[in-house]
Design a protein around this motif. Structure first.
Motif, mmCIF file in Angstrom:
data_model
loop_
_atom_site.group_PDB
_atom_site.id
_atom_site.type_symbol
_atom_site.label_atom_id
_atom_site.label_comp_id
_atom_site.label_asym_id
_atom_site.label_seq_id
_atom_site.Cartn_x
_atom_site.Cartn_y
_atom_site.Cartn_z
ATOM 1 N N THR A 31 34.976 36.573 45.547
ATOM 2 C CA THR A 31 35.508 35.582 44.318
ATOM 3 C C THR A 31 35.891 36.486 43.154
ATOM 4 O O THR A 31 34.863 36.868 42.646
ATOM 5 N N LEU A 32 36.889 36.417 42.695
ATOM 6 C CA LEU A 32 37.262 37.398 41.462
ATOM 7 C C LEU A 32 37.248 36.350 40.121
ATOM 8 O O LEU A 32 38.016 35.342 40.338
ATOM 9 N N HIS A 33 36.529 36.670 39.150
ATOM 10 C CA HIS A 33 36.447 35.713 37.944
ATOM 11 C C HIS A 33 37.202 36.570 36.960
ATOM 12 O O HIS A 33 36.724 37.198 36.162
ATOM 13 N N LEU A 34 38.639 36.164 36.957
ATOM 14 C CA LEU A 34 39.381 36.818 36.137
ATOM 15 C C LEU A 34 39.703 36.014 34.906
ATOM 16 O O LEU A 34 39.314 34.802 34.728
ATOM 17 N N LEU A 94 33.960 47.708 38.725
ATOM 18 C CA LEU A 94 34.856 46.558 39.137
ATOM 19 C C LEU A 94 33.844 45.582 39.588
ATOM 20 O O LEU A 94 34.291 44.263 39.473
ATOM 21 N N VAL A 95 32.962 45.694 40.318
ATOM 22 C CA VAL A 95 31.962 44.755 40.785
ATOM 23 C C VAL A 95 31.345 43.861 39.722
ATOM 24 O O VAL A 95 31.358 42.713 39.759
ATOM 25 N N GLY A 96 30.966 44.562 38.742
ATOM 26 C CA GLY A 96 30.200 44.066 37.477
ATOM 27 C C GLY A 96 31.217 43.194 36.704
ATOM 28 O O GLY A 96 30.756 42.172 36.146
ATOM 29 N N ARG A 97 32.252 43.993 36.457
ATOM 30 C CA ARG A 97 33.123 43.310 35.450
ATOM 31 C C ARG A 97 33.776 41.901 35.936
ATOM 32 O O ARG A 97 33.807 40.986 35.022
ATOM 33 N N TYR A 98 34.010 41.861 36.963
ATOM 34 C CA TYR A 98 34.825 40.377 37.671
ATOM 35 C C TYR A 98 33.823 39.490 38.319
ATOM 36 O O TYR A 98 34.250 38.904 39.191
ATOM 37 N N LYS A 99 32.474 39.954 38.206
ATOM 38 C CA LYS A 99 31.435 39.193 38.789
ATOM 39 C C LYS A 99 31.635 38.573 40.496
ATOM 40 O O LYS A 99 31.554 37.657 40.594
ATOM 41 N N THR A 100 31.939 39.862 41.090
ATOM 42 C CA THR A 100 32.151 39.521 42.521
ATOM 43 C C THR A 100 30.975 39.129 43.480
ATOM 44 O O THR A 100 31.063 38.527 44.386
#
Length: 275
Positions: A5-8, A78-84
């Motif tokens: 789940t991408l938290h954009l 990417l993993v940390g920035r968009y809290k996947t």
């Protein structure tokens, strides 16, 4: 296949949304053969990862089955920035032969958008990206997706982006506004040229839209177009000037011709006072 789940960021302003739609259209106009695009920059923190993500999202929203590959295997954000959350398998697992591509592929909460994360940091990222396994992976993904966006490390720091770019259909260079030296950008461009990569264009990122000079001309016509602002007080309207209406029917036709001939003869007989 994994699911993430991408938290954009939801509060994206109008100009930013339109900019990425324009970027998507410009890539499409490069030709139907341009389907695998690498994204790089000169230095870290210029926003190339955000541009790659938003560009992939724009393609997916337009109805294209899109894959975003995280090829920044040295320092992925990417993993940390968009809290996947936790991602078990990544590209490094596949390139060393431990897992299949389908095991590392991630389906996101955005329709038609898939992701391929970098995985654990390997000791030899350049060699893995230049290997036959990586080339084979791109060949397999070409058959499954309409567009593939590859986020690569900054080319001014490491050579990985050039290694990836030579296997892509084109490269987009992200440059931060008023942050990178012109000659440094030229040097990075020359490096891409040496790799044989086709440079599709440059994205000028982090532009101060409030600075005088940007959208000044178009603001004259559109104002704050796209913003949900309440209309201000109506400006005082200037009184309309009375219109002069010429009615030729009030004169006799022969009289009008005589007047014109008379004015022409007067101009010829009157000496020019300027000389």
């Amino acid at each position: 296949m994994q699911e993430v789940t991408l938290h954009l960021e939801q509060n994206t302003d109008f100009h930013t949304k339109e900019a990425f739609k324009t970027l998507r259209s410009n890539v499409e106009f490069c030709g139907s053969d341009v389907r695998v695009v690498a994204v790089t920059s000169c230095t870290p923190h210029e926003g190339k990862t955000s541009v790659a993500m938003e560009m992939a999202k724009a393609f997916a929203e337009a109805g294209n089955k899109t894959l975003l590959i995280d090829a920044d295997m040295r320092k992925s954000v990417l993993v940390g920035r968009y809290k996947t959350g936790a991602v078990k398998y990544g590209m490094s697992h596949c390139l060393v032969g431990k897992y299949r591509y389908s095991d590392a592929l991630c389906q996101t909460n955005i329709a038609r958008l898939y992701m391929f994360f970098s995985g654990p940091v390997p000791p030899n990222p350049s060699e893995l990206l230049g290997s036959d396994r990586f080339a084979n992976m791109l060949s397999v993904m070409r058959e499954a997706f309409d567009y593939i966006i590859i986020d690569t490390p900054p080319l001014g720091s490491v050579i990985d982006a050039a290694v990836v770019a030579k296997r892509c259909d084109g490269t987009v260079l992200v440059v931060e506004s008023n942050a990178v030296n012109y000659r440094f950008v030229q040097k990075v461009k020359e490096q891409l040229d040496k790799s044989g990569s086709r440079i599709l264009g440059v994205v000028l990122n982090k532009v101060d839209m409030n600075k005088k000079g940007y959208y000044g001309h178009y603001g004259k016509y559109y104002g704050r177009y796209g913003y949900d602002t309440e209309p201000g007080p109506a400006a005082a309207q200037k009184p309309e000037r009375p219109k002069t209406v010429y009615r030729p029917e009030t004169y006799d036709r022969s009289e009008i011709i005589d007047r014109l001939l008379y004015s022409e003869e007067t101009e010829k007989k009157t000496p020019n006072e300027d000389f």
